[in-house]
Each structure stands twice: as structure tokens, then as C-alpha cells.
Design a protein around this motif. Structure first.
Motif, short mmCIF file in Angstrom:
data_model
loop_
_atom_site.label_atom_id
_atom_site.label_comp_id
_atom_site.label_asym_id
_atom_site.label_seq_id
_atom_site.Cartn_x
_atom_site.Cartn_y
_atom_site.Cartn_z
N THR A 56 -42.90 -1.35 -32.14
CA THR A 56 -42.70 0.05 -32.50
C THR A 56 -43.50 0.97 -31.59
O THR A 56 -43.16 2.13 -31.42
CB THR A 56 -43.12 0.31 -33.95
OG1 THR A 56 -44.50 -0.10 -34.11
CG2 THR A 56 -42.26 -0.49 -34.91
N ASN A 57 -44.55 0.42 -30.99
CA ASN A 57 -45.39 1.18 -30.09
C ASN A 57 -45.98 0.22 -29.06
O ASN A 57 -46.57 -0.78 -29.44
CB ASN A 57 -46.52 1.87 -30.88
CG ASN A 57 -47.28 2.88 -30.02
OD1 ASN A 57 -47.58 2.63 -28.86
ND2 ASN A 57 -47.59 4.01 -30.61
N PRO A 58 -45.82 0.50 -27.76
CA PRO A 58 -46.37 -0.41 -26.74
C PRO A 58 -47.86 -0.63 -26.87
O PRO A 58 -48.38 -1.65 -26.40
CB PRO A 58 -46.03 0.29 -25.42
CG PRO A 58 -44.87 1.16 -25.73
CD PRO A 58 -45.07 1.61 -27.14
N ARG A 59 -48.57 0.30 -27.51
CA ARG A 59 -50.02 0.14 -27.64
C ARG A 59 -50.37 -1.07 -28.50
O ARG A 59 -51.47 -1.63 -28.38
CB ARG A 59 -50.61 1.41 -28.26
CG ARG A 59 -50.48 2.63 -27.35
CD ARG A 59 -51.34 2.48 -26.09
NE ARG A 59 -51.01 3.53 -25.13
CZ ARG A 59 -50.22 3.37 -24.08
NH1 ARG A 59 -49.65 2.20 -23.85
NH2 ARG A 59 -49.98 4.36 -23.26
N ILE A 60 -49.48 -1.48 -29.39
CA ILE A 60 -49.74 -2.67 -30.20
C ILE A 60 -49.88 -3.88 -29.29
O ILE A 60 -50.74 -4.74 -29.49
CB ILE A 60 -48.62 -2.88 -31.23
CG1 ILE A 60 -48.56 -1.69 -32.19
CG2 ILE A 60 -48.82 -4.17 -32.01
CD1 ILE A 60 -47.45 -1.76 -33.21
N LEU A 61 -49.04 -3.96 -28.26
CA LEU A 61 -49.15 -5.04 -27.28
C LEU A 61 -50.39 -4.85 -26.42
O LEU A 61 -51.10 -5.81 -26.13
CB LEU A 61 -47.90 -5.07 -26.40
CG LEU A 61 -47.92 -6.09 -25.24
CD1 LEU A 61 -48.03 -7.50 -25.77
CD2 LEU A 61 -46.68 -5.93 -24.38
N ASN A 62 -50.68 -3.60 -26.01
CA ASN A 62 -51.85 -3.34 -25.17
C ASN A 62 -53.13 -3.82 -25.84
O ASN A 62 -54.01 -4.39 -25.19
CB ASN A 62 -51.97 -1.85 -24.87
CG ASN A 62 -50.87 -1.34 -23.96
OD1 ASN A 62 -50.41 -0.23 -24.10
ND2 ASN A 62 -50.42 -2.16 -23.01
N HIS A 63 -53.25 -3.57 -27.13
CA HIS A 63 -54.48 -3.95 -27.82
C HIS A 63 -54.69 -5.46 -27.81
O HIS A 63 -55.82 -5.93 -27.71
CB HIS A 63 -54.44 -3.44 -29.26
CG HIS A 63 -54.47 -1.94 -29.35
ND1 HIS A 63 -54.11 -1.25 -30.50
CD2 HIS A 63 -54.80 -1.00 -28.43
CE1 HIS A 63 -54.23 0.04 -30.27
NE2 HIS A 63 -54.65 0.23 -29.04
N ALA A 64 -53.62 -6.22 -27.89
CA ALA A 64 -53.74 -7.68 -27.83
C ALA A 64 -54.02 -8.17 -26.41
O ALA A 64 -54.58 -9.25 -26.22
CB ALA A 64 -52.46 -8.33 -28.36
N GLN A 65 -53.64 -7.36 -25.41
CA GLN A 65 -53.85 -7.77 -24.02
C GLN A 65 -55.33 -7.86 -23.65
O GLN A 65 -55.69 -8.55 -22.70
CB GLN A 65 -53.15 -6.78 -23.07
CG GLN A 65 -51.64 -6.96 -23.02
CD GLN A 65 -50.97 -5.91 -22.15
OE1 GLN A 65 -51.15 -4.72 -22.35
NE2 GLN A 65 -50.20 -6.36 -21.18
N ASN A 66 -56.20 -7.19 -24.40
CA ASN A 66 -57.63 -7.32 -24.14
C ASN A 66 -58.06 -8.77 -24.19
O ASN A 66 -58.86 -9.23 -23.36
CB ASN A 66 -58.43 -6.53 -25.18
CG ASN A 66 -58.32 -5.03 -24.99
OD1 ASN A 66 -58.86 -4.49 -24.05
ND2 ASN A 66 -57.59 -4.37 -25.88
N CYS A 67 -57.56 -9.49 -25.17
CA CYS A 67 -57.92 -10.91 -25.31
C CYS A 67 -56.96 -11.81 -24.53
O CYS A 67 -57.38 -12.84 -23.99
CB CYS A 67 -57.91 -11.31 -26.78
SG CYS A 67 -59.18 -10.48 -27.77
N LEU A 68 -55.70 -11.44 -24.47
CA LEU A 68 -54.71 -12.31 -23.84
C LEU A 68 -54.93 -12.44 -22.34
O LEU A 68 -54.90 -13.55 -21.79
CB LEU A 68 -53.30 -11.77 -24.10
CG LEU A 68 -52.70 -12.08 -25.46
CD1 LEU A 68 -51.37 -11.34 -25.63
CD2 LEU A 68 -52.49 -13.57 -25.64
N ILE A 69 -55.16 -11.34 -21.64
CA ILE A 69 -55.24 -11.39 -20.18
C ILE A 69 -56.39 -12.26 -19.68
O ILE A 69 -56.18 -13.11 -18.81
CB ILE A 69 -55.31 -9.96 -19.60
CG1 ILE A 69 -53.94 -9.28 -19.78
CG2 ILE A 69 -55.72 -9.96 -18.14
CD1 ILE A 69 -53.87 -7.85 -19.30
N PRO A 70 -57.62 -12.11 -20.19
CA PRO A 70 -58.67 -13.02 -19.72
C PRO A 70 -58.40 -14.49 -20.03
O PRO A 70 -58.70 -15.37 -19.21
CB PRO A 70 -59.92 -12.52 -20.47
CG PRO A 70 -59.64 -11.09 -20.78
CD PRO A 70 -58.16 -11.06 -21.07
N LEU A 71 -57.81 -14.77 -21.18
CA LEU A 71 -57.60 -16.16 -21.57
C LEU A 71 -56.40 -16.80 -20.88
O LEU A 71 -56.39 -18.00 -20.62
CB LEU A 71 -57.43 -16.26 -23.09
CG LEU A 71 -58.66 -15.89 -23.93
CD1 LEU A 71 -58.33 -15.96 -25.41
CD2 LEU A 71 -59.83 -16.80 -23.59
#
Length: 376
Positions: A56-71
Motif C-alpha cells: 500500500t506504501n513503498p515505505r513499508i518495503l523501505n523499512h524492511a530494507q534496513n535489515c534485508l540489505i546488509p544481510l
């Protein structure tokens, strides 16, 4: 509490297995996105929120990217000895995350990843060099895909540059100072217990559902006492893990894989905390699930290395039982309070499921529009 339970069972191998499973899901999502893109070559501004479809909002994905991208950078590292096809596929999730980072034009996640990555480099230079190389390559490929798919192809097909927001819109953001000022005013009015969870939106009128700062959100909604406890726990846990990790590396107690996993987990936590100072990271369910996973692993890694003697284990067990008893007692008390407060409104059917002026209120939850005002 979920992180504490998870800390008893998760280790490097299990964490990588979970990240691999998430990576597979991201790969299928990327395939679905390309399918959608092949049908809809143009993303006009009024459909921008639907370009990252399914959110519903791309920011929901952005917030998870904090943890996803490093891992996700761990996948190319652990697949070096695998089949060539697996090695290639291991890069896809990280590349896709960088592609969506450019697509959603999130300044906060970019800044938080960069700052926490630089800090990590000064703390762990040699291990971070390899991680930065992987991130750099994935970022370049993700940027290339973004330029081709979102800029070049629509332009060649004479759709213009509607696939991304104009520069003026990109530079615009919520007036954080106004949000923080509102949160501080609520804190001054209700210093002890705050105005209640998810109640910030009721004080702002039609607009953002949070102060876009985790400290101001805790202060305004939970009060000064709870905020001091949370900040103390956050600082104590982060500094303890950093010091413990330095000691483990100096004593050469970690394998190469464990080293990269623990540094990546610390990078993920730091990025999430930094991003939470300018965005509503901690109130998004997807980012909360990722943080439970990462924090749980960090607790496991820290406790595993910190317990060295039998006497210490015994003392730790006593403390653990005491803390567990307090948690259980508190949970029972809060559950009883919850039942008493909501019996008349929720069970009898008088509980509002949304705020009239904001259909998505509270921003990321279906319910929660109750009002408990602890004005003193």
C-alpha cells in the motif's frame, strides 16, 4: 520477548537459512514485478504508490530494507563454493533490493545504510572491505536496471520520464520539525504515560500517523519513564554487542562466516535505528519481524560468547529466571488490563476500527483507534 525466545535457538547457520528463504521469495517477487512491468510500461505520477505492487506504501518495503540489505550480502559470500548457477542466483535478492531502493527514492534508507556502513568500516576494516565490495557490485547492477527499465525504455517508447518523480518532489519531504514539535508538545502535556499507543495521529489531524522519530514517538505515546527504559536497553544492548564482537575478533574466536554474519547483523541494527530517527520504521509490521529476527540472533551470539564459567552460568540462570518471572507477571497484568479496558468497546461491538478522517489510521494497523489520555 519474541527476540529473547528466538535467541535460544538461532545461530549463524539458521540465520543464513532464513535469509536464503527470504532471498528466494524476493526472487519470485522480482519475477512478478518484471511481469507487471512488461504489461504496464508507464508509471504515471498518480499511480506511483502502486509501482512497487502489493504494498500500500513503498515505505513499508523501505523499512524492511534496513535489515534485508546488509544481510542479503551474505548470500553471495556463502555460495562461493556452490554451483555457478547458484552463485549467480545468490546475487539476485541484493540487486533487487537496490533496484527498489532507487525506484522508491528513499533518502532515509540510503542515508542510514551509508552512515552505518561507514561507521562499521572504521570499527571492522578488513571484514567490511569484502562486504562493501559485494554491496558496491550489487548497487551498480541495481542502478543499471533502474536506468534501463524506468528511464530508458519508457523514453524510447515515447512515454517520457513519468516512471520517476520530478526532482522537486524528490527533494520535498514531510516537515519533520513540525511533527517533532507536535510530539514534544504532547510529551509536555502528558509526561508520565504519554497519550497512549498509536494516538499521535489524533493530535495532528489529517496527515502522518507518527512523528517520524522513534524517540519522540515513545515520549509522546508512551511517556518519559518508558522512553528512558527503552533508550537505556537499546544503548546497553548495542554497546555490549559491539564491545563483545571486538573482543571475539581480537581473540580469533569466530570463523570467517560467523564474523561476516555478526558484522552484517550489527550493520542491520544500526541502519534501522538511524532510519528510525527520521521515519516510522518501528511501527511497520514487516520491519518489526525483521528486527525480531536480527536482534534475536545478536542476543544469541552475545550470550553464547559471554557465558564462560559455570558460576557465571549459574548466576545468569538466576537472573534469567527472575527476569522471566517479572515478564510473565507483567504480561498477565497487562492482559487483564487490556481485557478490562476493551470489554465494553471491543467485545460488545462499540470498538472503532478506523479514524473517520484517515482510512489507514493508525497508519499501518487495522485497529488501534482507542483513546487513553493520561493527562496529569
Amino acid at each position: 520477548m519474541s527476540s529473547l525466545l528466538l535467541a535460544k535457538s538461532i545461530d549463524e547457520r539458521k540465520l543464513i537459512s532464513v535469509i536464503s528463504l527470504i532471498g528466494i521469495a524476493i526472487g519470485f517477487y522480482a519475477f512478478g514485478y518484471l511481469f507487471q512491468y512488461a504489461i504496464h510500461l508507464q508509471y504515471p505520477p498518480d499511480a506511483w504508490m502502486h509501482t512497487v505492487y502489493g504494498f500500500t506504501n513503498p515505505r513499508i518495503l523501505n523499512h524492511a530494507q534496513n535489515c534485508l540489505i546488509p544481510l542479503l550480502a551474505l548470500l553471495p559470500m556463502v555460495s562461493k563454493d556452490k554451483l555457478p548457477l547458484i552463485q549467480i542466483l545468490s546475487w539476485i535478492p541484493l540487486i533487487v533490493m537496490y533496484f527498489f531502493l532507487f525506484l522508491s527514492e528513499s533518502r532515509g534508507i540510503t542515508l542510514s545504510l551509508l552512515v552505518s556502513g561507514i561507521a562499521g568500516y572504521f570499527c571492522f576494516k578488513e571484514p567490511m572491505k569484502q562486504l562493501i565490495r559485494i554491496h558496491g557490485r550489487a548497487l551498480i547492477v541495481g542502478l543499471f536496471l533502474y536506468v534501463v527499465l524506468i528511464w530508458l525504455i519508457p523514453y524510447v517508447l515515447e512515454h517520457g520520464f513519468n516512471g520517476f518523480r520530478p526532482l522537486t518532489d524528490t527533494l520535498k519531504t514531510y516537515d519533520r520539525l513540525e511533527l517533532w514539535s507536535t510530539a514534544w508538545a504532547l510529551t509536555v502535556q502528558n509526561p508520565l504515560f504519554g497519550v497512549g499507543p498509536q494516538q499521535f495521529i489524533l493530535s495532528t489531524g489529517k496527515g502522518p500517523g507518527s512523528p517520524h522519530n522513534m524517540v519522540f514517538q515513545w515520549l509522546s505515546e508512551w511517556g518519559v519513564v518508558a522512553t528512558l527504559c527503552l533508550i537505556t536497553a537499546l544503548l546497553w544492548g548495542g554497546i555490549s554487542f559491539l564491545i563483545g564482537l571486538r573482543k571475539r575478533l581480537d581473540k580469533k574466536q569466530l570463523t570467517q562466516q560467523a564474523t561476516y554474519v555478526q558484522i552484517s547483523a550489527l550493520w542491520a541494527c544500526c541502519s534501522a535505528v538511524l532510519h528510525a530517527q527520521i521515519s516510522g520504521v518501528l511501527i511497520t509490521p514487516m520491519s518489526q519481524l525483521m528486527m525480531v529476527l536480527v536482534v534475536g540472533y545478536c542476543l544469541h551470539a552475545h550470550n553464547k560468547e559471554s557465558v564462560e564459567t559455570g558460576a557465571r552460568v549459574s548466576d545468569y540462570s538466576v537472573v534469567a529466571r527472575t527476569v522471566s518471572g517479572l515478564w510473565v507477571s507483567l504480561l498477565i497484568l497487562l492482559s487483564m488490563s487490556f481485557f478490562i479496558i476493551f470489554y465494553g468497546e471491543f467485545i460488545q461491538g462499540g470498538y472503532p476500527i478506523s479514524i473517520p478522517f484517515e482510512p489507514m489510521a493508525p497508519r499501518f494497523w487495522q485497529n488501534g483507534a482507542f483513546q487513553l489520555n493520561w493527562s496529569l
